[in-house]
Design a protein around this motif. Structure first.
Motif, short mmCIF file in Angstrom:
data_model
loop_
_atom_site.label_atom_id
_atom_site.label_comp_id
_atom_site.label_asym_id
_atom_site.label_seq_id
_atom_site.Cartn_x
_atom_site.Cartn_y
_atom_site.Cartn_z
N THR A 269 0.62 -0.42 0.28
CA THR A 269 0.17 0.10 0.11
C THR A 269 0.54 1.10 -0.12
N ASP B 103 -0.15 -7.16 6.17
CA ASP B 103 -0.09 -6.02 5.05
C ASP B 103 -1.50 -7.47 3.78
N PRO B 104 -2.29 -6.16 3.15
CA PRO B 104 -3.00 -6.91 2.47
C PRO B 104 -3.03 -8.31 1.79
N ARG B 105 -1.52 -8.39 1.15
CA ARG B 105 -1.04 -8.90 0.62
C ARG B 105 -0.63 -10.45 1.02
N GLU B 106 -0.08 -10.12 2.51
CA GLU B 106 -0.30 -11.64 2.94
C GLU B 106 -1.11 -11.97 3.67
N LEU B 107 -2.32 -11.69 3.83
CA LEU B 107 -3.27 -12.60 3.60
C LEU B 107 -4.23 -13.45 3.03
N GLU B 108 -4.28 -12.16 1.30
CA GLU B 108 -4.44 -13.68 -0.12
C GLU B 108 -3.51 -12.73 -1.41
N ARG C 67 -3.11 -15.70 11.68
CA ARG C 67 -3.24 -14.97 12.20
C ARG C 67 -4.30 -15.40 13.66
N ARG D 42 -2.93 -3.12 10.55
CA ARG D 42 -2.57 -3.14 8.67
C ARG D 42 -1.77 -2.38 7.98
N ASP E 175 -3.18 -0.85 5.04
CA ASP E 175 -4.30 0.26 4.67
C ASP E 175 -4.92 0.80 5.58
N ASP E 176 -4.94 0.36 6.80
CA ASP E 176 -5.46 0.63 7.79
C ASP E 176 -5.37 1.95 8.53
#
Length: 304
Positions: A91, A214-219, A258, A276, A278-279
Motif C-alpha cells: 500500500t 499487509d493485505p497481500r499477506e492475507l491473500e 492469524r 494493517r 492500509d488501515d
C-alpha cells in the motif's frame, strides 16, 4: 505532528499496579504517598494526622489512620521489530512504517507527570536501546531513527528480544511490542518461540502486542506468475497466482496463522491489536484506547 492533535485527549490506561521511584499519576503496589485510601491501621508516631479516621477512632477508643496507595510515574518500553520481514508493504506504507508510527503514537499517549518512554529497536544486528525519556521526546527520536534493515538474517529473533527486554527493564510498567509476529523458520502455527518470553513478560507487566499485517499477506491477487523472495534468507520461489487452488491454500494458511498468533497472545495474558498497512491508523488506535478504558481493571497482587 498531526497525530498529536488526534491524541490530545487520549492516554493509555494501565490496568496493573506498577513499580516506581518517583511520584506520578499511576497506582503503585505498596502503600505510600498518594490520594486513594488503601488500608486502615492503628496510629503510630510518624503517621499523617490529617488522615485520622475519627469515626473509626471513636469506635475503637484509640486513633486509627488511613494509609494511601502509592502513586508512581509510569515507565513504558516499546519494542519495535525492524527486521527485514518488516520491510514489506503493498500500500502507501510498509509494515516497518506502521511500527515506527505506533512507537511515536505511544510516546504521545504516555504523557502523565514524570512518565517516561524507552524504545528497543530490533534489527538485523541485535537490539539497540533508546534510554527512557519524556513521551514527546521519545516520539521524535523514533521518527528520526535510522532506516530499518531490508535484507539479511537477523542475529536476534523476537523471543530473544523479549527476554532481553525483561532484563533491560525489570520495573513494573507498560510494555508495547510491535511486530509482524512471523516465525524465522516460517512456521505457520504454534507453539511459537516468542510465546514463553511473552507470557513471562505479561506476568509482571501490562503488555500490548501490536501485530502489523499487509493485505497481500492475507491473500494473493490473480496477477499471473510472480517471483517471491524471503528478505531474510534470500530464498526464492516462483508462484502462479492464476491458480485458484494456490490462492485458496495461501488464504487458508494466512487465516490459520492469524488465528494461531491471536490465540498465543491471548493465552500469554497480553492485549492484542492488529494494524494493517492500509488501515486508518489513528482511527484504529483510538478505538483500541477507548476499549481499554472500558475494560475493568485487573486485580493487583498485594505485597507487604
Amino acid at each position: 505532528m498531526t497525530e498529536e492533535l488526534a491524541f490530545r485527549r487520549l492516554d493509555l490506561t494501565v490496568r496493573r499496579r506498577i513499580d516506581g521511584a518517583f511520584q506520578g499519576d499511576h497506582p503503585g503496589l505498596t502503600v505510600g504517598t498518594g490520594s486513594d485510601a488503601e488500608e486502615l491501621v492503628r496510629y503510630q508516631p510518624g503517621h499523617d494526622v490529617r488522615r485520622i479516621d475519627w469515626n473509626a477512632s471513636a469506635r475503637a477508643g484509640e486513633p486509627y489512620v488511613w494509609l494511601t496507595r502509592a502513586e508512581h510515574a509510569l515507565e513504558t518500553w516499546v519494542l519495535v521489530d525492524r527486521t527485514p520481514s518488516m520491510a514489506f508493504g503493498t500500500t502507501t506504507r510498509e509494515k516497518a512504517d506502521v511500527a515506527t508510527w505506533v512507537a511515536a503514537a505511544v510516546g504521545l499517549l504516555t504523557r502523565g507527570g514524570g512518565d517516561r518512554v524507552g524504545v528497543g529497536l530490533v534489527g538485523r544486528d541485535g537490539v539497540r536501546w533508546q534510554a527512557p525519556g519524556p513521551g514527546r521526546i521519545a516520539a521524535r527520536r523514533m521518527l528520526r531513527a535510522p532506516d530499518h534493515d531490508r535484507d539479511g538474517v537477523s542475529a536476534t529473533d523476537l523471543a530473544a528480544a523479549l527476554t532481553r527486554l525483561a532484563a533491560q527493564a525489570p520495573r513494573r510498567g507498560l510494555r508495547v511490542i510491535v511486530s509482524d509476529l512471523l516465525d524465522p523458520t516460517g512456521e505457520p502455527s504454534g507453539p511459537f518461540g516468542w510465546e514463553g518470553p511473552l507470557r513471562k513478560l505479561a506476568a509482571r507487566h501490562d503488555v500490548i502486542v501490536v501485530e502489523t499485517v499487509d493485505p497481500r499477506e492475507l491473500e494473493l491477487p490473480d496477477v499471473g506468475d510472480v517471483l517471491l523472495t524471503d528478505p531474510e534468507s534470500g530464498a526464492q520461489r516462483e508462484v502462479s497466482t492464476s491458480d485458484r487452488r494456490i490462492r485458496d491454500a495461501y488464504a487458508a494458511g494466512a487465516a490459520a496463522h492469524r488465528e494461531a498468533t491471536a490465540a498465543a497472545v491471548r493465552s500469554a495474558g497480553a492485549d492484542h491489536l492488529v494494524l494493517r498497512t492500509d488501515d486508518d491508523l489513528a482511527r484504529v488506535l483510538t478505538r483500541f484506547v477507548h476499549r481499554r478504558h472500558r475494560t475493568p481493571t485487573r486485580p493487583a497482587r498485594r505485597t507487604r
